[in-house]
Design an enzyme around this catalytic site. Structure first.
Site, mmCIF file in Angstrom:
data_model
loop_
_atom_site.group_PDB
_atom_site.id
_atom_site.type_symbol
_atom_site.label_atom_id
_atom_site.label_comp_id
_atom_site.label_asym_id
_atom_site.label_seq_id
_atom_site.Cartn_x
_atom_site.Cartn_y
_atom_site.Cartn_z
ATOM 1 N N GLU A 125 -0.886 1.383 -5.248
ATOM 2 C CA GLU A 125 -0.723 0.127 -4.531
ATOM 3 C C GLU A 125 -0.756 -1.087 -5.463
ATOM 4 O OE1 GLU A 125 -3.860 0.184 -1.575
ATOM 5 O OE2 GLU A 125 -3.870 2.378 -1.655
ATOM 6 N N HIS B 266 0.846 -1.206 0.000
ATOM 7 C CA HIS B 266 0.000 0.000 0.000
ATOM 8 C C HIS B 266 0.882 1.257 0.000
ATOM 9 C CE1 HIS B 266 -3.129 2.749 1.467
ATOM 10 N NE2 HIS B 266 -4.002 1.779 1.645
HETATM 11 O O1 TA6 Z 1 -6.199 1.528 -0.372
HETATM 12 C C1 TA6 Z 1 -7.159 2.503 -0.209
HETATM 13 C C2 TA6 Z 1 -7.817 2.307 1.138
HETATM 14 O O2 TA6 Z 1 -8.396 1.038 1.218
HETATM 15 C C3 TA6 Z 1 -8.839 3.449 1.326
HETATM 16 O O3 TA6 Z 1 -10.161 3.017 1.198
HETATM 17 C C4 TA6 Z 1 -8.483 4.047 2.663
HETATM 18 O O4 TA6 Z 1 -9.311 3.704 3.660
HETATM 19 C C5 TA6 Z 1 -7.040 3.631 2.821
HETATM 20 O O5 TA6 Z 1 -6.867 2.414 2.194
HETATM 21 C C6 TA6 Z 1 -6.419 3.666 4.192
HETATM 22 O O6 TA6 Z 1 -6.859 2.650 5.019
HETATM 23 P P1 TA6 Z 1 -6.411 2.600 6.530
HETATM 24 O O7 TA6 Z 1 -7.028 1.350 7.087
HETATM 25 O O8 TA6 Z 1 -4.914 2.552 6.550
HETATM 26 O O9 TA6 Z 1 -6.921 3.855 7.177
#
Ligand code: TA6
Length: 287
Positions: free
Chosen positions: A262, A163
């Site tokens: 990601e 990510h």
């Molecule tokens: O990858 C995008 C995502 O899934 C978004 O929907 C957003 O919520 C982000 O990741 C961050 O997630 P987190 O659980 O680290 O706050």
């Protein structure tokens, strides 16, 4: 982040040492080709700076470094699922304590390998025996490969993401190419013709992405490349103003200088047979 002044716990080689970053145990790499910082909590790359360049990874100045919750920024390892498919969100690998397996180095750079194995705690959340290796290659480029091995006697399916939070100058002047035309957002399929640009929150799962995603910025001729393998999607995320304001671990203006690109397996669509492995990787460079 200035990684040079962190308190040192032990020196492992000419280029590699173990340091402290608040409550986190981190592996610090200082090599003529690049520097990097990797947290054992989460198996999380926090910083990667090729020689003569800026840090390619964005790290929140408000990240929680207590070792209790996922770090905001760098490269969270989301595994064995992506998103809110189950609890905890993005799986448990990013909040697990990883072990240092080995480190190697030569004139081109350093390779650090971390491991995470199933244990009582993980089996209570996800009932499969596994062995993960996170291989982090720090050269002029950063290559992160997550190798999932099934140690069970039956097949399992997994998903996840590397990510990556990329440092950018200004989200409004940023353009992303190479993600393909179709994406999923809130469960709906959309089609887009051109590059991705940003004027509001973007949270998209691109399902026809090319192997190489490119980030262009108006402030520079340099292009950031993100090259992925083993994925079936590329996720692009920027929370924009309102969400950033409501996030305890992101400064209000944090969204202006970051974008997540990601390497993602969505829908837990990779099946791994007993004693077989699958590799999800991402490689980040600037030219
Ligand atoms: O990858 C995008 C995502 O899934 C978004 O929907 C957003 O919520 C982000 O990741 C961050 O997630 P987190 O659980 O680290 O706050």
């Amino acid at each position: 982040m200035n990684i040079h002044h962190l308190p040192t716990v032990s020196v492992l080689s000419d280029y590699v040492s173990i340091c402290e970053l608040d409550n986190l145990r981190v592996i610090r790499v200082i090599h003529p080709k690049a520097t990097a910082l990797i947290s054992l909590f989460g198996g999380h790359v926090i910083s990667f700076q090729p020689a003569g360049k800026h840090d390619l990874l964005w790290m929140s100045t408000k990240a929680d470094l207590s070792g209790q919750t996922a770090l905001r920024g760098g490269i969270p390892v989301c595994w064995p699922w992506f998103g809110k498919a189950e609890n905890p969100s993005h799986g448990f690998a990013r909040t697990s304590e990883w072990s240092l397996q080995e480190h190697r180095e030569n004139d081109d750079g350093v390779i650090v390998s971390l491991t995470l194995k199933s244990n009582e705690e993980t089996l209570a959340i996800w009932p499969h025996a596994f062995h993960l290796v996170l291989q982090i290659e720090i050269t002029e480029r950063l290559n992160v490969s997550l190798i999932t091995t099934n140690k069970d006697d039956k097949a399992f399916n997994y998903g996840g993401a590397l990510h990556t939070y990329i440092n950018i100058d200004d989200i409004i002047k940023t353009r992303i190419e190479g993600v393909g035309e179709q994406y999923l957002s809130m469960g709906e399929v959309y089609t887009q013709q051109n590059a991705v640009t940003f004027t509001e929150e973007v949270d998209r799962i691109y399902i026809q992405a090319e192997p190489s995603t490119k980030i262009f910025q108006q402030s520079t001729d340099e292009i950031i490349y993100i090259e992925n393998t083993g994925n079936n999607a590329v996720v692009v995320w920027n929370p924009w103003k309102e969400i950033a304001k409501n996030m305890a671990d992101m400064p209000d203006d944090g969204y202006q200088t970051m974008v997540c690109v990601e390497s993602c397996i969505h829908d837990r669509s990779v099946e791994v047979l007993p004693n077989q492995s699958h590799c999800l990787s991402t490689e980040i460079s600037i030219k």
